[in-house]
Enzyme design. Structure first.
Site, short mmCIF file in Angstrom:
data_model
loop_
_atom_site.label_atom_id
_atom_site.label_comp_id
_atom_site.label_asym_id
_atom_site.label_seq_id
_atom_site.Cartn_x
_atom_site.Cartn_y
_atom_site.Cartn_z
CE LYS A 87 -24.73 -40.57 -22.23
NZ LYS A 87 -23.84 -41.75 -22.26
CG HIS A 117 -19.59 -47.54 -19.17
ND1 HIS A 117 -20.42 -48.15 -20.10
CD2 HIS A 117 -20.41 -46.79 -18.39
CE1 HIS A 117 -21.67 -47.78 -19.89
NE2 HIS A 117 -21.70 -46.95 -18.85
#
Length: 333
Positions: free
Chosen positions: A200, A219
């Site tokens: 990513k 997260h």
């Protein structure tokens, strides 16, 4: 319907940001960051000939921090630099060129160029655009979503991946030994040679109000492990003892995160790190995490050797794809 990209919003923003990017006061980095203290996360020299020392350092970091940085990892600086340069080049292309790689509306795949990733509670948005694509194994690669421009994009990614294998295998071996398992067992539990490398690229444009916005909200990573390199703009924060701290990273080191699947396989001995990304007023921040993930249909659960009457399983065993679905849609696991 045309999707609004954060890069476009950033170019139009003059001193303010749209309401949907302003986080609640419990999340705003200007209010919630511990000022004046930088988190010195453990640094591990992977070339140290004393393997017991390296093992102990990684085991300790995985149990107490969920993250560490590795130096002398064997990936040439030039390979890292080329890998970063081609990714940066892609995000500096004209918008219409990037949109060629956009994720189709309603696509089940995570791969491609995009902005929205998961269901955000309270309708808030993250100050980031991204590009996802798999880089290993060859059977999983879809070159349609790899940028053709710059022309060296593919070569730079393949070269970096080639050097990454040694680091990945070494770390999984050390995780196994730290947990008291045979050296191959953690990687085997994650799919062995079918382990997926998902890249990513996060592009965080300059933001007029970095005190109010987040690049990526708090997260843990769904992967087994994440290895990332950033550009020279600091912006990674980690939660330690319920407080948010800036993480100081050192040039040419790799940042390693323990992911959820490693926490599950270790039955909670290793901790997945809670982290988030902040943004910068003057400069674009870019990071290149690779998520090392089990194949979608593989069932992952606590390793049988790590559970017994005194240590019952703390996590359910489930397909990795089901785990991701619950996580992205904010459904309890």
């Amino acid at each position: 319907m045309e999707v609004e990209r954060v890069q476009d919003i950033a170019n139009l923003s003059k001193g303010t940001i749209p309401e949907e990017f302003i986080r609640t006061t419990t999340e705003q980095p200007g209010v919630t960051t511990v000022q004046g203290t930088v988190l010195e996360v453990p640094i591990v020299d992977l070339s140290d000939p004393d393997e017991q020392k390296v093992l102990k350092a990684i085991d300790n970091a995985s149990r107490n921090w969920g993250m560490f940085q590795v130096t002398n990892h064997g990936i040439p600086e030039e390979s890292i630099r080329n890998f970063q340069e081609v990714g940066k080049f892609f995000f500096e292309l004209p918008q219409e060129e990037k949109e060629v790689y956009a994720k189709p509306e309603g696509s089940k795949s995570i791969e491609g160029y995009g902005t929205k990733l998961q269901r955000e509670l309270e309708g808030k948005k993250a100050w980031v655009d991204h590009l996802f694509h798999k880089i290993w194994p060859p059977s999983e690669i879809n070159y349609q979503v790899w940028p053709k421009n710059p022309p060296s994009y593919r070569e730079a990614n393949e070269e970096y991946t080639k050097h990454m294998h040694g680091v990945v295998n070494k770390l999984f071996r050390l995780f196994s030994l730290g947990l008291g398992l045979e050296e191959h067992e953690v990687k085997k539990a994650m799919g062995g040679d079918d382990l997926v490398y998902l890249l990513k690229i996060n592009y965080y444009p300059p933001c007029p109000r970095p005190d109010l916005a987040l690049g990526v909200p708090a997260h843990t990573d769904m992967s087994a492990m994440t290895i990332l390199v950033p550009n020279d703009v600091q912006g990674l924060q980690a939660s330690k003892d319920g407080q948010w701290y800036d993480v100081k990273y050192i040039p040419n080191a790799l940042i390693v995160h323990v992911g959820d699947q490693l926490e599950i396989v270790s039955n909670g001995n290793y901790k997945s790190v809670l982290h988030r990304s902040i943004v910068n007023k003057e400069k674009a921040r870019i990071s290149w995490p690779i998520f090392f993930e089990p194949p979608a249909d593989l069932e992952v659960g606590p390793h049988p050797k790590l559970i017994n009457e005194g240590n019952p399983p703390k996590y359910k065993t489930k397909k990795f794809s089901d785990y991701c679905y619950c996580e992205l849609n904010k459904i309890p696991q």
